[in-house]
Design an enzyme around this catalytic site. Structure first.
Site, PDB file in Angstrom:
ATOM      1  N   ASN A   9       0.879  -1.169   0.000  1.00 15.57           N
ATOM      2  CA  ASN A   9       0.000   0.000   0.000  1.00 15.57           C
ATOM      3  C   ASN A   9       0.915   1.216   0.000  1.00 15.57           C
ATOM      4  O   ASN A   9       1.528   1.521   1.024  1.00 15.57           O
ATOM      5  CB  ASN A   9      -0.900  -0.027   1.246  1.00 15.57           C
ATOM      6  CG  ASN A   9      -1.736   1.234   1.375  1.00 15.57           C
ATOM      7  OD1 ASN A   9      -1.765   2.072   0.467  1.00 15.57           O
ATOM      8  ND2 ASN A   9      -2.406   1.390   2.501  1.00 15.57           N
ATOM      9  N   LYS A  11       0.211   4.276  -0.195  1.00 16.87           N
ATOM     10  CA  LYS A  11      -0.366   5.461   0.474  1.00 16.87           C
ATOM     11  C   LYS A  11      -0.071   6.709  -0.364  1.00 16.87           C
ATOM     12  O   LYS A  11      -0.029   6.624  -1.588  1.00 16.87           O
ATOM     13  CB  LYS A  11       0.153   5.562   1.914  1.00 16.87           C
ATOM     14  CG  LYS A  11      -0.078   4.258   2.688  1.00 16.87           C
ATOM     15  CD  LYS A  11       0.152   4.374   4.168  1.00 16.87           C
ATOM     16  CE  LYS A  11      -0.088   3.014   4.821  1.00 16.87           C
ATOM     17  NZ  LYS A  11      -0.005   3.076   6.285  1.00 16.87           N
ATOM     18  N   HIS A  94      -9.402   1.209   4.923  1.00 14.00           N
ATOM     19  CA  HIS A  94      -8.100   1.335   5.578  1.00 14.00           C
ATOM     20  C   HIS A  94      -8.240   2.227   6.816  1.00 14.00           C
ATOM     21  O   HIS A  94      -9.051   3.148   6.836  1.00 14.00           O
ATOM     22  CB  HIS A  94      -7.068   1.932   4.612  1.00 14.00           C
ATOM     23  CG  HIS A  94      -5.683   1.855   5.158  1.00 14.00           C
ATOM     24  ND1 HIS A  94      -5.183   2.795   6.037  1.00 14.00           N
ATOM     25  CD2 HIS A  94      -4.718   0.920   5.007  1.00 14.00           C
ATOM     26  CE1 HIS A  94      -3.956   2.441   6.381  1.00 14.00           C
ATOM     27  NE2 HIS A  94      -3.650   1.308   5.781  1.00 14.00           N
ATOM     28  N   GLU A  96      -6.604   4.585   7.894  1.00 10.88           N
ATOM     29  CA  GLU A  96      -6.452   6.027   7.655  1.00 10.88           C
ATOM     30  C   GLU A  96      -7.732   6.614   7.061  1.00 10.88           C
ATOM     31  O   GLU A  96      -8.061   7.774   7.301  1.00 10.88           O
ATOM     32  CB  GLU A  96      -5.221   6.271   6.775  1.00 10.88           C
ATOM     33  CG  GLU A  96      -3.940   6.053   7.582  1.00 10.88           C
ATOM     34  CD  GLU A  96      -2.804   5.384   6.838  1.00 10.88           C
ATOM     35  OE1 GLU A  96      -2.763   5.453   5.602  1.00 10.88           O
ATOM     36  OE2 GLU A  96      -1.945   4.776   7.514  1.00 10.88           O
ATOM     37  N   GLU A 166      -5.188  -4.976  10.396  1.00 11.57           N
ATOM     38  CA  GLU A 166      -4.144  -3.990  10.644  1.00 11.57           C
ATOM     39  C   GLU A 166      -4.421  -3.287  11.973  1.00 11.57           C
ATOM     40  O   GLU A 166      -5.222  -2.348  12.017  1.00 11.57           O
ATOM     41  CB  GLU A 166      -4.130  -2.938   9.523  1.00 11.57           C
ATOM     42  CG  GLU A 166      -3.873  -3.512   8.143  1.00 11.57           C
ATOM     43  CD  GLU A 166      -3.311  -2.460   7.195  1.00 11.57           C
ATOM     44  OE1 GLU A 166      -2.273  -2.744   6.586  1.00 11.57           O
ATOM     45  OE2 GLU A 166      -3.878  -1.371   7.081  1.00 11.57           O
ATOM     46  N   GLY A 172       2.893   2.022  10.809  1.00  7.16           N
ATOM     47  CA  GLY A 172       3.868   3.097  10.665  1.00  7.16           C
ATOM     48  C   GLY A 172       4.587   3.453  11.960  1.00  7.16           C
ATOM     49  O   GLY A 172       5.267   4.469  12.046  1.00  7.16           O
ATOM     50  N   SER A 212       3.739  -2.413  10.248  1.00 16.20           N
ATOM     51  CA  SER A 212       5.187  -2.531  10.433  1.00 16.20           C
ATOM     52  C   SER A 212       5.741  -3.902  10.036  1.00 16.20           C
ATOM     53  O   SER A 212       6.641  -4.430  10.695  1.00 16.20           O
ATOM     54  CB  SER A 212       5.579  -2.166  11.865  1.00 16.20           C
ATOM     55  OG  SER A 212       5.192  -0.830  12.151  1.00 16.20           O
ATOM     56  N   GLY A 233       3.015  -1.039   4.217  1.00 19.18           N
ATOM     57  CA  GLY A 233       3.195   0.362   3.858  1.00 19.18           C
ATOM     58  C   GLY A 233       4.658   0.671   3.611  1.00 19.18           C
ATOM     59  O   GLY A 233       5.190   0.425   2.533  1.00 19.18           O
TER      60      GLY A 233
HETATM   61  P1  13P Z   1       3.285   0.148   7.628  1.00 20.99           P
HETATM   62  O1  13P Z   1       3.760  -1.123   6.991  1.00 20.99           O
HETATM   63  O2  13P Z   1       4.039   1.357   7.168  1.00 20.99           O
HETATM   64  O3  13P Z   1       3.177   0.030   9.114  1.00 20.99           O
HETATM   65  O4  13P Z   1       1.771   0.393   7.082  1.00 20.99           O
HETATM   66  C1  13P Z   1       0.848  -0.615   7.199  1.00 20.99           C
HETATM   67  C2  13P Z   1      -0.375  -0.230   6.444  1.00 20.99           C
HETATM   68  O5  13P Z   1      -1.142   0.605   6.869  1.00 20.99           O
HETATM   69  C3  13P Z   1      -0.613  -0.872   5.148  1.00 20.99           C
HETATM   70  O6  13P Z   1      -1.893  -0.620   4.696  1.00 20.99           O
END
Ligand code: 13P
Length: 250
Positions: A9, A11, A94, A96, A166, A172, A212, A233
């Site tokens: 992803n 983002k 997601h 976010e 997630e 992140g 992560s 991510g």
């Molecule tokens: P990270 O791998 O940066 O923690 O992000 C995970 C994520 O939100 C993937 O959709």
């Protein structure tokens, strides 16, 4: 039987030119992989990326879409536009989108149904906030997101659904859920899917872990019985780290 799916992803990262470059680097990895490989670039990168991956096994997904087909919805992107580009999958719900942009389970469910109506696969994300985990509500939150997100779907629809667990506190932050913690929720989510549909649907549904995931922890996570891939991510933004993730089982 279900397969693994390793997904990036991206983002709000990568310009269109950078996205094409990274997608081109990922195509040979996807073609050689023994799992499904997906990338989700931002909307403006999709036309170039679709072109760059043509004829390959790499799956390209959008990161979101509108809950309406067309009309006066400034700033939104329609499933019809995605279909026209040849996009075959969409990430929905997601964290976010839920927590930064206030998307509700109800809106997410409308999007899920609209995507399926137009033949797109859906990667539906679920996961709890830190305070929900600390209050012992992690399962409850995921169950509600599954129940409401998948409301109105048939068993057949479920063949086009991937779930991504997630935990929001792990996204992140560098804090990964331990493989055992993640496995516990994955196992519960699979049971919930069996309750909502049946055992066969539950056994066939890919449940990815996200939060992560890195080359250093991917093997231990993927070794768990109910973890069927990752939605990644940060570590998906560079070809070499993504390659290590795609090749976790080699
Ligand atoms: P990270 O791998 O940066 O923690 O992000 C995970 C994520 O939100 C993937 O959709």
């Amino acid at each position: 039987m279900r397969s693994y799916m390793i997904a990036g992803n991206w983002k709000m990262n990568k310009t269109p030119a950078e996205a094409v470059e990274l997608a081109k680097a990922i195509v040979p990895m996807a073609n050689a992989a023994n799992c499904e490989v997906m990338i989700a670039p931002s909307f403006v990168c999709l036309p170039g990326v679709m072109d760059a991956v043509k004829g390959s096994k790499l799956i390209v997904a959008a990161q979101n879409m509108a809950n309406e087909e067309e009309g006066a919805f400034t700033g939104e992107t329609s499933v019809l536009m995605l279909k026209d580009l040849g996009v075959k999958m969409v990430v929905l719900g997601h964290s976010e989108r839920r927590h930064v942009y206030g998307e509700t389970n109800e809106v997410i469910n409308e999007k899920v149904k609209l995507a399926l109506k137009h033949g797109l696969r859906v990667d539906l994300c679920v996961g709890e906030l830190l305070e929900e985990r600390e209050a012992g509500k992690a399962e409850e939150v995921c169950f509600e997101q599954l129940e409401k997100g998948l409301a109105g779907l048939s068993k057949k629809d479920m063949s086009n659904i991937v779930i991504a667990y997630e935990p929001v506190w792990a996204i992140g932050t560098g804090k990964t859920a331990t493989p055992d913690d993640a496995e516990a929720i994955h196992g519960s989510c699979r049971k919930k899917i069996a309750q909502l549909f049946d055992n066969e649907v539950a056994e066939n549904t890919i449940i990815q872990y996200g939060g992560s995931v890195k080359p250093e922890n991917v093997k231990d996570l993927m070794a768990m019985k109910n973890i069927d891939g990752g939605l990644i991510g940060g570590a998906s933004l560079k070809a070499d780290s993504f390659e290590a993730l795609v090749n976790f089982n080699k």
